[in-house]
Design an enzyme around this catalytic site. Structure first.
Site, PDB file in Angstrom:
ATOM      1  CG  ASN A  66      -2.141  -0.862   1.072  1.00  0.00           C
ATOM      2  OD1 ASN A  66      -2.713  -0.973  -0.017  1.00  0.00           O
ATOM      3  ND2 ASN A  66      -2.553  -1.492   2.158  1.00  0.00           N
ATOM      4  CB  CYS A  75      -4.215  -5.425  -4.822  1.00  0.00           C
ATOM      5  SG  CYS A  75      -4.593  -3.878  -5.668  1.00  0.00           S
ATOM      6  CG  HIS A 152     -12.901  -5.266   1.995  1.00  0.00           C
ATOM      7  ND1 HIS A 152     -12.726  -4.084   1.306  1.00  0.00           N
ATOM      8  CD2 HIS A 152     -11.957  -6.122   1.520  1.00  0.00           C
ATOM      9  CE1 HIS A 152     -11.747  -4.224   0.433  1.00  0.00           C
ATOM     10  NE2 HIS A 152     -11.252  -5.446   0.545  1.00  0.00           N
ATOM     11  CD  GLU A 201      -7.770   0.677  -2.058  1.00  0.00           C
ATOM     12  OE1 GLU A 201      -6.688   0.141  -1.763  1.00  0.00           O
ATOM     13  OE2 GLU A 201      -8.158   0.821  -3.230  1.00  0.00           O
ATOM     14  CB  CYS A 210     -11.334  -0.575  -3.709  1.00  0.00           C
ATOM     15  SG  CYS A 210     -10.640  -1.808  -2.580  1.00  0.00           S
ATOM     16  N   GLY A 213     -12.748  -4.291  -2.636  1.00  0.00           N
ATOM     17  CA  GLY A 213     -13.894  -3.612  -2.010  1.00  0.00           C
ATOM     18  C   GLY A 213     -15.177  -3.886  -2.766  1.00  0.00           C
TER      19      GLY A 213
END
Ligand SMILES: N[C@H](CCC[C@H](N)C(=O)O)C(=O)O
Length: 270
Positions: A66, A75, A152, A201, A210, A213
């Site tokens: 990140n 990712c 998440h 994020e 994302c 996400g």
């Protein structure tokens, strides 16, 4: 020593990709170096730094850092991006397992594996119902929690654009309820096949898209019977299609783009 990179993005969620198979790095990649490279003003600038390495169990391995320099497990947008680099079809070893990509009409599809819902798999600091957690931060309440390789929290709200995510995101990301911190999703279900989503994020902040996400949000909405088992998730940077198969595996489809190639002097960052 100069190091080559490829700048890529998935719906504006952007990456600097280093392929160490062709060019081993001159030295160890520390948290500090990753953060310096990702910095938008003093570095090359990206949401995530992606490092490709040789693998004896897949076509290659992918490590994800990140913008704060922290290494993380998954990712989704970057997985599609490196799938594009590999010509569309690839088996990619990640900390979250082996992910497979393939070229598709919508760009690149990736099998993101199976979601996890147990409180200690998210992880949470203590046991609770992860379909509707009995917690809240101001007007963001009762999230769902899903792990899709990374953690998440998903809040369903009447209008995701009206949420002060820049203020509430970091409060939730760093709450002790989330021992590994958390990606914060605010979603509005517009109908049984469409969701609008904005994401704060973990380790980055607000991003244009994302992938994980979108997966976590779609799965949470499906668990709550709000949408069908295939939905379109509209993020600020564009739309991803997420489906949850009868085999319990998640498929994400969307575009991936190579922006440009360049190189930098390792000594400037190390
Ligand atoms: N910030 C995320 C990693 C990148 C996720 C996002 N860029 C994606 O496309 O999935 C985390 O710390 O788990």
């Amino acid at each position: 020593m100069r190091v080559d990179f490829t700048k890529m993005h998935g719906l504006g969620n952007d990456f600097v990709v280093l392929d160490t198979r062709a060019q081993p790095l001159p030295g160890p990649l520390s948290r500090q170096i990753a953060a310096a490279l990702a910095h938008r003003h003093t570095g090359i600038g990206c949401d995530q730094l992606i490092v490709l390495e040789p693998s004896d169990i897949a076509d290659f391995a992918m490590r994800i850092f990140n913008a704060d320099g922290g290494e993380v497990e998954a990712c989704g947008n970057a997985t599609r991006a490196v799938g594009l680099l590999a010509g569309g079809a690839a088996r990619i070893a990640t900390a979250a397992g082996i992910l497979e990509t393939q070229a598709s009409a919508g760009g690149i599809s990736v099998d993101m594996g199976e979601p996890r819902f147990d409180w200690d798999a998210i992880p949470l600091a203590y046991a609770m119902d992860t379909l509707s957690m009995p917690v809240g931060w101001e007007n963001l309440e009762n999230p769902a929690a899903v792990n899709v390789g990374n953690p998440h929290a998903v809040f369903f709200v009447p209008d995701c654009d009206a949420v002060d995510l820049e203020r509430l995101g970091p409060l939730i990301e760093h709450d002790p309820l989330f021992p590994a911190r958390v990606n914060v999703n605010v979603a509005t279900v517009t109908d049984r096949r469409h969701i609008r989503l904005r994401v704060w994020e973990r380790g980055v902040g607000l991003t244009l898209a994302c992938g994980t996400g979108a997966c976590a949000t779609a799965i949470a909405a499906m668990r709550r019977k709000l949408v069908e088992r295939e939905v379109e998730v509209a993020l600020p940077g564009g739309t991803l299609t997420i489906s949850w198969g009868a085999d319990n595996r998640i498929t994400m489809t969307g575009p991936a783009t190579t922006s440009f190639r360049g190189s930098f002097e390792w000594a400037d960052y190390a």
